[in-house]
Design an enzyme around this catalytic site. Sequence first.
Site, PDB file in Angstrom:
ATOM      1  N   LYS A 173       6.686  51.017  39.877  1.00 44.68           N
ATOM      2  CA  LYS A 173       5.768  51.482  40.955  1.00 44.68           C
ATOM      3  C   LYS A 173       5.799  50.670  42.243  1.00 44.68           C
ATOM      4  CE  LYS A 173       1.426  52.284  42.637  1.00 44.68           C
ATOM      5  NZ  LYS A 173       1.000  52.196  43.320  1.00 44.68           N
ATOM      6  N   GLY A 204       2.607  56.849  43.832  1.00 44.93           N
ATOM      7  CA  GLY A 204       1.446  57.411  44.187  1.00 44.93           C
ATOM      8  C   GLY A 204       0.869  55.968  44.108  1.00 44.93           C
ATOM      9  N   GLY A 206      -2.579  53.673  42.786  1.00 47.10           N
ATOM     10  CA  GLY A 206      -3.109  52.848  42.164  1.00 47.10           C
ATOM     11  C   GLY A 206      -4.161  53.333  41.032  1.00 47.10           C
ATOM     12  N   GLY A 210      -0.575  54.291  39.137  1.00 47.15           N
ATOM     13  CA  GLY A 210      -0.774  52.980  38.972  1.00 47.15           C
ATOM     14  C   GLY A 210      -1.567  52.721  36.953  1.00 47.15           C
ATOM     15  N   GLU A 248       0.179  38.292  39.986  1.00 47.73           N
ATOM     16  CA  GLU A 248      -0.045  37.608  40.888  1.00 47.73           C
ATOM     17  C   GLU A 248      -0.431  37.772  41.957  1.00 47.73           C
ATOM     18  OE1 GLU A 248       2.332  35.176  41.392  1.00 47.73           O
ATOM     19  OE2 GLU A 248       3.141  35.160  39.453  1.00 47.73           O
ATOM     20  N   CYS A 282       1.420  36.303  51.119  1.00 49.99           N
ATOM     21  CA  CYS A 282       0.273  35.727  50.406  1.00 49.99           C
ATOM     22  C   CYS A 282       0.259  34.289  50.559  1.00 49.99           C
ATOM     23  CB  CYS A 282       0.222  36.081  48.748  1.00 49.99           C
ATOM     24  SG  CYS A 282       2.044  35.763  48.302  1.00 49.99           S
ATOM     25  N   GLU A 384     -10.180  36.628  51.034  1.00 47.96           N
ATOM     26  CA  GLU A 384      -8.957  36.309  51.119  1.00 47.96           C
ATOM     27  C   GLU A 384      -9.490  37.786  52.622  1.00 47.96           C
ATOM     28  OE1 GLU A 384      -6.149  38.879  48.791  1.00 47.96           O
ATOM     29  OE2 GLU A 384      -4.110  37.160  49.520  1.00 47.96           O
TER      30      GLU A 384
HETATM   31  P1  NAD Z   1      -3.519  46.358  45.759  1.00 48.48           P
HETATM   32  O1  NAD Z   1      -3.747  45.396  44.744  1.00 48.48           O
HETATM   33  O2  NAD Z   1      -4.478  47.214  46.304  1.00 48.48           O
HETATM   34  O3  NAD Z   1      -2.021  47.420  45.347  1.00 48.48           O
HETATM   35  C1  NAD Z   1      -1.318  46.510  44.623  1.00 48.48           C
HETATM   36  C2  NAD Z   1      -0.446  47.519  43.759  1.00 48.48           C
HETATM   37  O4  NAD Z   1      -1.235  47.746  42.772  1.00 48.48           O
HETATM   38  C3  NAD Z   1      -0.032  49.065  44.837  1.00 48.48           C
HETATM   39  O5  NAD Z   1       0.958  49.866  44.354  1.00 48.48           O
HETATM   40  C4  NAD Z   1      -1.178  49.594  44.345  1.00 48.48           C
HETATM   41  O6  NAD Z   1      -0.862  50.953  44.358  1.00 48.48           O
HETATM   42  C5  NAD Z   1      -1.418  49.169  42.840  1.00 48.48           C
HETATM   43  N1  NAD Z   1      -2.844  49.173  42.073  1.00 48.48           N
HETATM   44  C6  NAD Z   1      -4.167  49.472  42.954  1.00 48.48           C
HETATM   45  N2  NAD Z   1      -4.916  49.756  41.702  1.00 48.48           N
HETATM   46  C7  NAD Z   1      -4.127  49.917  41.115  1.00 48.48           C
HETATM   47  C8  NAD Z   1      -4.781  49.858  39.528  1.00 48.48           C
HETATM   48  N3  NAD Z   1      -6.163  50.603  39.368  1.00 48.48           N
HETATM   49  N4  NAD Z   1      -3.885  49.988  38.703  1.00 48.48           N
HETATM   50  C9  NAD Z   1      -2.262  49.960  38.646  1.00 48.48           C
HETATM   51  N5  NAD Z   1      -1.835  49.677  40.344  1.00 48.48           N
HETATM   52  C10 NAD Z   1      -2.995  49.622  41.265  1.00 48.48           C
HETATM   53  O7  NAD Z   1      -2.863  45.485  46.698  1.00 48.48           O
HETATM   54  P2  NAD Z   1      -1.790  45.203  48.186  1.00 48.48           P
HETATM   55  O8  NAD Z   1      -3.507  45.924  48.981  1.00 48.48           O
HETATM   56  O9  NAD Z   1      -1.015  46.714  48.212  1.00 48.48           O
HETATM   57  O10 NAD Z   1      -1.276  44.194  48.690  1.00 48.48           O
HETATM   58  C11 NAD Z   1      -2.137  42.930  48.961  1.00 48.48           C
HETATM   59  C12 NAD Z   1      -2.760  42.161  47.851  1.00 48.48           C
HETATM   60  O11 NAD Z   1      -1.498  41.369  47.294  1.00 48.48           O
HETATM   61  C13 NAD Z   1      -3.184  40.637  48.463  1.00 48.48           C
HETATM   62  O12 NAD Z   1      -4.618  40.165  47.799  1.00 48.48           O
HETATM   63  C14 NAD Z   1      -2.278  39.484  48.488  1.00 48.48           C
HETATM   64  O13 NAD Z   1      -2.604  37.880  48.083  1.00 48.48           O
HETATM   65  C15 NAD Z   1      -1.893  40.241  47.232  1.00 48.48           C
HETATM   66  N6  NAD Z   1      -0.537  39.124  46.886  1.00 48.48           N
HETATM   67  C16 NAD Z   1       0.060  38.434  46.485  1.00 48.48           C
HETATM   68  C17 NAD Z   1       1.014  37.729  45.884  1.00 48.48           C
HETATM   69  C18 NAD Z   1       1.421  37.110  45.155  1.00 48.48           C
HETATM   70  O14 NAD Z   1       2.331  36.708  45.177  1.00 48.48           O
HETATM   71  N7  NAD Z   1       0.583  36.051  44.557  1.00 48.48           N
HETATM   72  C19 NAD Z   1       2.590  38.228  46.847  1.00 48.48           C
HETATM   73  C20 NAD Z   1       2.005  39.109  47.571  1.00 48.48           C
HETATM   74  C21 NAD Z   1       0.743  40.252  48.328  1.00 48.48           C
END
Ligand code: NAD
Length: 480
Positions: A173, A204, A206, A210, A248, A282, A384
């Site tokens: 996803k 879709g 999260g 998700g 991650e 990130c 962050e």
């Molecule tokens: P997010 O956590 O809101 O969403 C990431 C993904 O998780 C999306 O596909 C979302 O739909 C899904 N998701 C959300 N709630 C969920 C749930 N309850 N169960 C399963 N899936 C769910 O993050 P974002 O806003 O899309 O991305 C930004 C964040 O990602 C920042 O915190 C950034 O630091 C982090 N990030 C980390 C890395 C790394 O390698 N450590 C790399 C890129 C981004």
Amino acid sequence: MDPILNYINGEYVKPSSNDYIDVIDPAIGEKYTVVANSNKNDIDKAVNAAKESFLEWSALSIKDRSNFLTQIANEIEKNLDEFAYLETKDTGKPISLSKKIDIPRAISNFRFFAEHAKTFHFESKIDDDNSSNVIARFPLGVVGCISPWNLPLYLFTWKIAPAIISGNTVVAKPSEISPLTANKLGEVLTEINFPRGVINIVHGDGNSAGSEIVRHPNIKAISFTGGTNTGTKIAQDSSSTLKKLSLEMGGKNPAIIFDDCNYSNMIETITKSSFSNQGQICLCSSRLLIQSSIYEKFKSDLIDSVSKLKIGDPNEVDTEFGAISSKGHYDKIISYIELAKKEGGNILTGGDSLNIPGRCNKGYFIAPTIIDSLDNSSIINQDEIFGPVVTLQSFDSEDEAINIANNIDYGLSATIWSDDIEKSNRVALNINAGVIWINCWLVRDLRTPFGGMKQSGLGREGGDYALDFFTEPKNICRSL
Ligand code: NAD
């Protein structure tokens, strides 16, 4: 543009609820399509397709699977310009970044694992005088891959490639904010006659799609990249089905700048490490720690360097700094800048939204922002923000720099700037972060471990680390 549908068992299918989410181009602030919002029925369908294809896919030789990965890479490469255009439309990132970094890296992810798996220890042997042990590694079965919006295809494929080369089948996803390139990956798979059901792409939000992936009893592992709060929820939601997890998550990365560094190289790279992709990587530096002897000079030189960034329409080839990827995220960043002012921060440059004349005049743009006069314990220095906002703090000694750098819940990455090799190695060993760069940033050998400590991560991606994650060992012991 047509609605974006799920890609299950090699076909585009509507979500069973007929529920869709708006997809917005953040550079112009307008909706251009909708994306499927999947529910349990859709995830069940995708898992069933993945389950059915598992036996055949996992029985293929590494060489055969590797050939398929190479074909995917070649087909993405053939369509690089279109992929880049879609990535920029979804995220507001400069087209040059999509063309030079995002899509080429997605291609490399498939090429890298296609080759790397050939040298991986899928089978190894340990003998002593009494016994001979064969350690065979097996794929897990159906695995879930969940990725964020900041580097959409780059991170989506960084999970899918090691998962499938190891023999797993996938339910993946992408973020609901940036579904376009994942959707196009489905077209690539159809074009090359990729075996049906091995990669299923579901869309879709999260809380529905998700969460259904995370809770599904037939999914054996979750590889997730996203925010720390989401990762924590995934750990909770997956506990009753005991899944293997690779998480991650967020970062608040220090850059430690000593007065004996190569100064011009440092200023140039710090400008990139702070503001590339509008600070939405990130690994971006967000807390700049500067030795007090060069603090004032650094401050004016960084402001000067940032003022030269070409900010504008992400579709223009020379744009270096584009839009924030969504309205929600734009609001969050603006509210942090307001909070910085309340906490006593001194806005040295930026600190506000930007109006870009012409096509992008309703887009979500925020000026690159540099703030000082905030203590490391301030919210701005601890949370962050994940946007074009950096803070400056000064330090006198090596120990003080290490203390400030480590005094945070995150531990993803750090950069160290010094020409003193012993000192920079010493500091690197003392920083609590999974990825450390000395005199550089974002230099990646895909064999090396990638991931964070503390609240930034659980597990490592990259090379053998990813193949270990996506396989399970079995030890077969024979007495001698
Ligand atoms: P997010 O956590 O809101 O969403 C990431 C993904 O998780 C999306 O596909 C979302 O739909 C899904 N998701 C959300 N709630 C969920 C749930 N309850 N169960 C399963 N899936 C769910 O993050 P974002 O806003 O899309 O991305 C930004 C964040 O990602 C920042 O915190 C950034 O630091 C982090 N990030 C980390 C890395 C790394 O390698 N450590 C790399 C890129 C981004």
